[in-house]
Design a protein around this motif. Structure first.
Motif, PDB file in Angstrom:
ATOM      1  N   SER A  20     -13.140  -0.791  42.540  1.00 14.29           N
ATOM      2  CA  SER A  20     -13.580  -0.959  41.151  1.00 14.29           C
ATOM      3  C   SER A  20     -14.949  -0.328  40.940  1.00 14.29           C
ATOM      4  O   SER A  20     -15.188   0.353  39.941  1.00 14.29           O
ATOM      5  CB  SER A  20     -13.617  -2.445  40.800  1.00 14.29           C
ATOM      6  N   ALA A  21     -15.855  -0.549  41.873  1.00  8.86           N
ATOM      7  CA  ALA A  21     -17.184   0.062  41.779  1.00  8.86           C
ATOM      8  C   ALA A  21     -17.075   1.578  41.816  1.00  8.86           C
ATOM      9  O   ALA A  21     -17.771   2.288  41.072  1.00  8.86           O
ATOM     10  CB  ALA A  21     -18.076  -0.440  42.909  1.00  8.86           C
ATOM     11  N   ASN A  22     -16.200   2.100  42.658  1.00  5.95           N
ATOM     12  CA  ASN A  22     -15.977   3.546  42.758  1.00  5.95           C
ATOM     13  C   ASN A  22     -15.440   4.103  41.439  1.00  5.95           C
ATOM     14  O   ASN A  22     -15.889   5.142  40.956  1.00  5.95           O
ATOM     15  CB  ASN A  22     -15.005   3.828  43.904  1.00  5.95           C
ATOM     16  N   VAL A  23     -14.492   3.406  40.841  1.00  3.31           N
ATOM     17  CA  VAL A  23     -13.921   3.836  39.559  1.00  3.31           C
ATOM     18  C   VAL A  23     -14.997   3.827  38.480  1.00  3.31           C
ATOM     19  O   VAL A  23     -15.101   4.760  37.673  1.00  3.31           O
ATOM     20  CB  VAL A  23     -12.720   2.942  39.167  1.00  3.31           C
ATOM     21  N   ASN A  24     -15.811   2.772  38.447  1.00  2.97           N
ATOM     22  CA  ASN A  24     -16.885   2.697  37.450  1.00  2.97           C
ATOM     23  C   ASN A  24     -17.883   3.832  37.616  1.00  2.97           C
ATOM     24  O   ASN A  24     -18.337   4.419  36.625  1.00  2.97           O
ATOM     25  CB  ASN A  24     -17.594   1.345  37.528  1.00  2.97           C
ATOM     26  N   THR A  25     -18.221   4.159  38.842  1.00  2.00           N
ATOM     27  CA  THR A  25     -19.144   5.268  39.101  1.00  2.00           C
ATOM     28  C   THR A  25     -18.551   6.578  38.594  1.00  2.00           C
ATOM     29  O   THR A  25     -19.233   7.374  37.944  1.00  2.00           O
ATOM     30  CB  THR A  25     -19.450   5.366  40.612  1.00  2.00           C
ATOM     31  N   LYS A  26     -17.281   6.802  38.875  1.00  2.00           N
ATOM     32  CA  LYS A  26     -16.627   8.040  38.425  1.00  2.00           C
ATOM     33  C   LYS A  26     -16.498   8.082  36.902  1.00  2.00           C
ATOM     34  O   LYS A  26     -16.650   9.145  36.301  1.00  2.00           O
ATOM     35  CB  LYS A  26     -15.262   8.189  39.097  1.00  2.00           C
ATOM     36  N   ALA A  27     -16.241   6.950  36.277  1.00  2.00           N
ATOM     37  CA  ALA A  27     -16.143   6.906  34.813  1.00  2.00           C
ATOM     38  C   ALA A  27     -17.492   7.228  34.181  1.00  2.00           C
ATOM     39  O   ALA A  27     -17.564   7.960  33.184  1.00  2.00           O
ATOM     40  CB  ALA A  27     -15.649   5.541  34.355  1.00  2.00           C
ATOM     41  N   THR A  28     -18.559   6.702  34.756  1.00  2.00           N
ATOM     42  CA  THR A  28     -19.902   6.994  34.243  1.00  2.00           C
ATOM     43  C   THR A  28     -20.221   8.472  34.411  1.00  2.00           C
ATOM     44  O   THR A  28     -20.763   9.106  33.490  1.00  2.00           O
ATOM     45  CB  THR A  28     -20.948   6.133  34.980  1.00  2.00           C
ATOM     46  N   ALA A  29     -19.885   9.037  35.545  1.00  2.00           N
ATOM     47  CA  ALA A  29     -20.115  10.466  35.772  1.00  2.00           C
ATOM     48  C   ALA A  29     -19.300  11.313  34.800  1.00  2.00           C
ATOM     49  O   ALA A  29     -19.793  12.325  34.279  1.00  2.00           O
ATOM     50  CB  ALA A  29     -19.767  10.837  37.220  1.00  2.00           C
ATOM     51  N   ALA A  30     -18.076  10.913  34.532  1.00  2.00           N
ATOM     52  CA  ALA A  30     -17.232  11.654  33.585  1.00  2.00           C
ATOM     53  C   ALA A  30     -17.819  11.593  32.183  1.00  2.00           C
ATOM     54  O   ALA A  30     -17.840  12.598  31.458  1.00  2.00           O
ATOM     55  CB  ALA A  30     -15.810  11.101  33.592  1.00  2.00           C
ATOM     56  N   ALA A  31     -18.312  10.438  31.792  1.00  3.42           N
ATOM     57  CA  ALA A  31     -18.920  10.304  30.463  1.00  3.42           C
ATOM     58  C   ALA A  31     -20.174  11.159  30.356  1.00  3.42           C
ATOM     59  O   ALA A  31     -20.424  11.797  29.321  1.00  3.42           O
ATOM     60  CB  ALA A  31     -19.247   8.838  30.180  1.00  3.42           C
ATOM     61  N   THR A  32     -20.959  11.208  31.414  1.00  7.62           N
ATOM     62  CA  THR A  32     -22.154  12.048  31.432  1.00  7.62           C
ATOM     63  C   THR A  32     -21.771  13.519  31.336  1.00  7.62           C
ATOM     64  O   THR A  32     -22.390  14.285  30.580  1.00  7.62           O
ATOM     65  CB  THR A  32     -22.979  11.789  32.713  1.00  7.62           C
ATOM     66  N   SER A  33     -20.744  13.923  32.058  1.00  2.51           N
ATOM     67  CA  SER A  33     -20.264  15.309  31.994  1.00  2.51           C
ATOM     68  C   SER A  33     -19.785  15.658  30.592  1.00  2.51           C
ATOM     69  O   SER A  33     -20.053  16.749  30.086  1.00  2.51           O
ATOM     70  CB  SER A  33     -19.128  15.537  32.989  1.00  2.51           C
ATOM     71  N   GLU A  34     -19.097  14.729  29.956  1.00  3.93           N
ATOM     72  CA  GLU A  34     -18.619  14.959  28.594  1.00  3.93           C
ATOM     73  C   GLU A  34     -19.810  15.151  27.643  1.00  3.93           C
ATOM     74  O   GLU A  34     -19.811  16.067  26.817  1.00  3.93           O
ATOM     75  CB  GLU A  34     -17.770  13.784  28.128  1.00  3.93           C
ATOM     76  N   ASN A  88     -22.833  16.130  28.408  1.00  8.22           N
ATOM     77  CA  ASN A  88     -23.490  17.406  28.734  1.00  8.22           C
ATOM     78  C   ASN A  88     -22.687  18.598  28.214  1.00  8.22           C
ATOM     79  O   ASN A  88     -23.265  19.574  27.724  1.00  8.22           O
ATOM     80  CB  ASN A  88     -23.707  17.523  30.246  1.00  8.22           C
ATOM     81  N   ALA A  89     -21.371  18.528  28.314  1.00 10.49           N
ATOM     82  CA  ALA A  89     -20.522  19.615  27.822  1.00 10.49           C
ATOM     83  C   ALA A  89     -20.638  19.741  26.307  1.00 10.49           C
ATOM     84  O   ALA A  89     -20.728  20.858  25.763  1.00 10.49           O
ATOM     85  CB  ALA A  89     -19.069  19.390  28.234  1.00 10.49           C
ATOM     86  N   LEU A  90     -20.658  18.629  25.606  1.00 11.15           N
ATOM     87  CA  LEU A  90     -20.798  18.656  24.155  1.00 11.15           C
ATOM     88  C   LEU A  90     -22.163  19.216  23.753  1.00 11.15           C
ATOM     89  O   LEU A  90     -22.255  20.026  22.823  1.00 11.15           O
ATOM     90  CB  LEU A  90     -20.607  17.253  23.572  1.00 11.15           C
ATOM     91  N   ALA A  91     -23.205  18.823  24.481  1.00  5.30           N
ATOM     92  CA  ALA A  91     -24.545  19.346  24.197  1.00  5.30           C
ATOM     93  C   ALA A  91     -24.588  20.860  24.423  1.00  5.30           C
ATOM     94  O   ALA A  91     -25.173  21.602  23.622  1.00  5.30           O
ATOM     95  CB  ALA A  91     -25.586  18.645  25.060  1.00  5.30           C
ATOM     96  N   ALA A  92     -23.946  21.337  25.494  1.00  6.94           N
ATOM     97  CA  ALA A  92     -23.913  22.772  25.771  1.00  6.94           C
ATOM     98  C   ALA A  92     -23.127  23.515  24.691  1.00  6.94           C
ATOM     99  O   ALA A  92     -23.525  24.603  24.246  1.00  6.94           O
ATOM    100  CB  ALA A  92     -23.311  23.035  27.153  1.00  6.94           C
ATOM    101  N   LYS A  93     -22.021  22.942  24.259  1.00  8.36           N
ATOM    102  CA  LYS A  93     -21.218  23.548  23.195  1.00  8.36           C
ATOM    103  C   LYS A  93     -22.045  23.662  21.915  1.00  8.36           C
ATOM    104  O   LYS A  93     -22.055  24.705  21.249  1.00  8.36           O
ATOM    105  CB  LYS A  93     -19.969  22.704  22.941  1.00  8.36           C
ATOM    106  N   ASN A  94     -22.721  22.573  21.555  1.00  9.03           N
ATOM    107  CA  ASN A  94     -23.539  22.578  20.337  1.00  9.03           C
ATOM    108  C   ASN A  94     -24.699  23.562  20.445  1.00  9.03           C
ATOM    109  O   ASN A  94     -25.026  24.256  19.478  1.00  9.03           O
ATOM    110  CB  ASN A  94     -24.041  21.170  20.030  1.00  9.03           C
ATOM    111  N   ALA A  95     -25.315  23.656  21.624  1.00 12.47           N
ATOM    112  CA  ALA A  95     -26.413  24.603  21.822  1.00 12.47           C
ATOM    113  C   ALA A  95     -25.900  26.033  21.694  1.00 12.47           C
ATOM    114  O   ALA A  95     -26.569  26.892  21.101  1.00 12.47           O
ATOM    115  CB  ALA A  95     -27.060  24.383  23.187  1.00 12.47           C
ATOM    116  N   ALA A  96     -24.717  26.299  22.227  1.00 10.57           N
ATOM    117  CA  ALA A  96     -24.137  27.642  22.125  1.00 10.57           C
ATOM    118  C   ALA A  96     -23.827  27.986  20.672  1.00 10.57           C
ATOM    119  O   ALA A  96     -24.076  29.112  20.219  1.00 10.57           O
ATOM    120  CB  ALA A  96     -22.884  27.743  22.988  1.00 10.57           C
ATOM    121  N   ALA A  97     -23.305  27.030  19.934  1.00  9.16           N
ATOM    122  CA  ALA A  97     -22.993  27.271  18.527  1.00  9.16           C
ATOM    123  C   ALA A  97     -24.265  27.529  17.725  1.00  9.16           C
ATOM    124  O   ALA A  97     -24.312  28.427  16.884  1.00  9.16           O
ATOM    125  CB  ALA A  97     -22.236  26.084  17.949  1.00  9.16           C
ATOM    126  N   THR A  98     -25.310  26.753  17.997  1.00  8.53           N
ATOM    127  CA  THR A  98     -26.593  26.943  17.311  1.00  8.53           C
ATOM    128  C   THR A  98     -27.172  28.303  17.649  1.00  8.53           C
ATOM    129  O   THR A  98     -27.672  29.019  16.769  1.00  8.53           O
ATOM    130  CB  THR A  98     -27.582  25.828  17.715  1.00  8.53           C
TER     131      THR A  98
END
Length: 94
Positions: free
Chosen positions: A52-66, A68-78
């Motif tokens: 469960s702790a492992n899954v939570n860690t991976k979920a947090t990392a996935a949310a952070t990646s998401e 960061n990806a959205l921020a990069a997309k928005n920066a590219a569009a700007t």
């Protein structure tokens, strides 16, 4: 970590409709199986908690990646919008 603990099936519980001898035999077998069951359940609980702790860690990392990806997309569009405006201005097309 994988969940590897196996829970051993309990023997048949004693039934009040059994003869006294059969009831006693089943009760003895059933109660003797409980301490190992407790050990197996405790081991399983530890594995579940770790996974469960492992899954939570991976979920947090996935949310952070998401994020960061959205921020990069928005920066590219700007940046693309700014470049287009700059190019128009340089060409005198405003």
């Amino acid at each position: 970590m994988a969940i590897t603990q196996i829970i051993t099936q309990l023997p048949a519980a004693p039934d009040p409709s059994m003869s006294e001898e059969d009831f006693d035999a089943h009760a003895t077998e059933f109660t003797a199986a409980l301490p190992p069951l407790v050990t197996e359940i405790n081991a399983l609980a530890g594995q579940i908690n770790a996974e469960s702790a492992n899954v939570n860690t991976k979920a947090t990392a996935a949310a952070t990646s998401e994020t960061n990806a959205l921020a990069a997309k928005n920066a590219a569009a700007t940046s693309a919008t700014s470049d287009a405006k700059r190019n128009k201005a340089a060409a005198g097309l405003q």
